[in-house]
Each structure stands twice: as structure tokens, then as C-alpha cells.
Design a protein around this motif. Structure first.
Motif, short mmCIF file in Angstrom:
data_model
loop_
_atom_site.label_atom_id
_atom_site.label_comp_id
_atom_site.label_asym_id
_atom_site.label_seq_id
_atom_site.Cartn_x
_atom_site.Cartn_y
_atom_site.Cartn_z
N ARG A 72 -11.39 -4.79 -10.75
CA ARG A 72 -12.55 -4.04 -10.28
C ARG A 72 -12.11 -2.66 -9.81
N LYS A 120 -11.66 0.10 -7.37
CA LYS A 120 -11.61 0.20 -5.91
C LYS A 120 -10.35 0.95 -5.51
N ASN A 121 -10.30 1.32 -4.23
CA ASN A 121 -9.11 1.97 -3.65
C ASN A 121 -8.64 3.18 -4.46
#
Length: 319
Positions: A103, A105-106
Motif C-alpha cells: 500500500r 504510505k510513508n
């Protein structure tokens, strides 16, 4: 040591600090955190340019990956030296492994569209999508003016970037072929329009964005890179020319007056004076002129005001 090796040599991991008996919290003034567990010397960070900082972030992301990852979209564009106009430098863009459940993110954005083996190459020490695939991905995703800046550079004979040598361009036909090969995907129609509008004569990304926004505002299409003879020999080249209206246009990036490669040993004051003399010569050929900078180039209402002050009007107002 090439630019990629140098960037990665400048990175410091928490593990490396621990082996040296150093605590990153105690070195906060000396180190700048790029992401969890990866740092860079603060002085190196402060002295780096916008693209160089972004590539440090890219290298930091790759440093934390267990397997090699392929850069795509904006990240591949920066590696290839393509102009990314606008606030698009935040995340690092990677090709998602087939059927993976990763996914975004970050600070990492994953892209799930398939990439053929021949569309993955190594460039400047990075695994990236090929030049043509990168251009197609960008023009599908970026707003029209920013997409045109990418296309103009791609259609040119070569692209230049401070971190890699000149690269061969790509033809309009090959770009359109690549777009037609992915019917139904997001952004295909806008990509086709941007590629058709592209012009390799554009002298800079600022000129490309200006020309695209002129088009959106409905102004007549200008001639590009027009040369006027000087009385004593030589010629003066203007970025935009509307001969039927007696108007010329110039995009003025700040770098023309401050960067050493443009100043060529002259002071800023000398560069401004020479530019004024050049403009006076051009006005013997075109009595009216418009001049604008990045602020106006990316804001259509401001660009519209500058063009109107020079006597130009959108085509719809001339009917």
C-alpha cells in the motif's frame, strides 16, 4: 565516483551509526533525517538543489528496501532529467511487484500498472522505467501545462541534466504509438493532446508552461525562437513572436541573472544592462513586448494581464 554512488555514500543509517557508537539523537545538528533510519549530513542537505534533495530521498527509500525496486512516474522523470513543474516532488514513486498487496504510505506511492521487461532499464545507477515509458506516464498524470513541459523536452534532440550526460530524445510518433497501445487507461486522452501540442523548439520549461497557458487562455499561437538581425552583425533571439501584432514575448527565469552558467563571468548588474540593450534592439523590429517570470507563467490570470499590457488579446475577443 558517479553521482549515484556519491549520493548513497552521503547517506548514514541508524545501523551504521550504532556500529560507530553514535546516537542519531545526539547528532541532530549534524544529520538531517530523510526517513526512518536513514540520515544525511546536514551541510550536504543545505547545499543541495531541489532535484538533488529529492534524489537523496529516493536513495533513502531504496536503502530501506529488501529487494531492488523500479522507479517510475515523477521519480523516474527526475532521474531522466525531465522537468517536473509544480508541487509533485513529495513522494517516491515505485512500480508495485506483480500481484503484490503493498500500500502507498510513508512517502512511497506504488503504481500497479504492468511494466514490460524492456521498459525497465538502469540509468544513473537507478532501476527506472524507460525514457519513453516515463514520458508517457508523466503526460497521463500531470496537468496540461506541466505535461507540455515534459513533452517539449522529450521531443528535443537531447535532454540535459546536471547528473547525467545528454540523452537522445523520442519522436512524437513513438510517443503516440505508446499511448495508443494502452487504450482505456487513465489520462490517455489528455496525454494525446499534450503530445500533439508539444514543440521541441521551446527553450525552457518556463517557456513551455507559458505557451501551454497561452493556449488555454485562447491567445493566438506564437512563433518560437525568432531571430532578429543586429545592425552591427549577429542576431537577437526572442522566445515568442506575434509578427502580425508587432509583439514579442520573453520568459525571464531568475537564473538568467544569478546563475554562473548564464552570467558567464558578468555581474548581475551587467547582465541586466545587456538584456536591456538587447530589448531595445528588438523593439526596432517589434514595438511592443511582454516579459514575465515563473510567477506569471504558472498563473494564467497573471500571464493574461502581461499579454494584454503588450496589446495582445485572446482570439475570441478579436472576432
Amino acid at each position: 565516483m558517479d553521482s549515484t554512488d556519491r549520493r548513497r555514500a552521503e547517506l548514514v543509517t541508524t545501523r551504521a551509526l550504532a556500529l560507530e557508537g553514535r546516537d542519531p539523537r545526539a547528532s541532530s545538528g549534524e544529520l538531517t533525517r530523510l526517513r526512518r533510519g536513514v540520515f544525511v549530513n546536514s551541510e550536504t542537505w543545505r547545499s543541495a538543489g531541489h532535484d538533488e534533495r529529492y534524489l537523496m530521498r529516493v536513495s533513502a527509500v531504496l536503502e530501506t528496501r529488501r529487494v531492488d525496486a523500479v522507479l517510475c512516474n515523477v521519480s523516474a522523470g527526475v532521474v531522466w532529467g525531465l522537468p517536473i513543474v509544480g508541487p509533485h516532488h513529495g513522494a517516491v514513486h515505485l512500480v508495485a511487484p506483480e500481484r503484490s498487496g503493498v500500500r502507498s504510505k510513508n512517502g512511497v506511492t506504488w503504481h500497479y500498472e504492468p511494466v514490460a521487461d524492456e521498459e525497465t532499464v538502469e540509468h544513473d545507477g537507478f532501476l527506472v522505467t524507460s525514457f519513453r515509458r516515463t514520458v508517457v506516464d508523466l503526460v497521463r498524470a500531470l496537468p496540461f501545462a506541466a505535461a507540455v513541459a515534459v513533452v517539449d523536452v522529450a521531443l528535443g534532440a537531447a535532454t540535459m541534466h546536471p547528473h547525467h550526460p545528454a540523452l537522445a530524445g523520442v519522436s512524437r510518433e513513438h510517443l503516440l504509438e505508446a499511448i495508443e497501445a494502452i487504450p482505456g487507461r487513465r489520462g490517455v486522452r489528455s496525454a494525446r493532446i499534450a503530445v500533439a501540442f508539444g514543440d521541441p523548439r521551446s527553450g525552457s520549461p518556463g517557456e513551455s508552461v507559458s505557451r501551454a497557458n497561452m493556449h488555454l487562455l485562447g491567445y493566438p499561437a506564437p512563433e518560437l525562437q525568432v531571430a532578429f538581425p543586429r545592425p552591427g552583425g549577429g542576431r537577437d533571439i526572442v522566445d515568442f513572436d506575434w509578427p502580425e501584432f508587432g509583439v514579442f514575448g520573453e520568459f525571464d527565469g531568475r537564473g538568467k541573472y544569478v546563475r554562473p552558467e548564464y552570467l558567464k563571468g558578468r555581474t548581475t548588474a551587467e547582465a541586466v544592462l545587456l538584456e536591456k540593450e538587447r530589448e531595445n534592439r528588438v523593439r526596432h523590429h517589434r514595438p511592443f513586448g511582454a516579459r514575465w517570470d515563473w510567477t506569471a507563467a504558472v498563473r494564467p490570470p497573471l500571464l493574461d494581464a502581461e499579454l494584454r499590457r503588450a496589446g495582445l488579446r485572446p482570439l475570441r475577443e478579436r472576432r
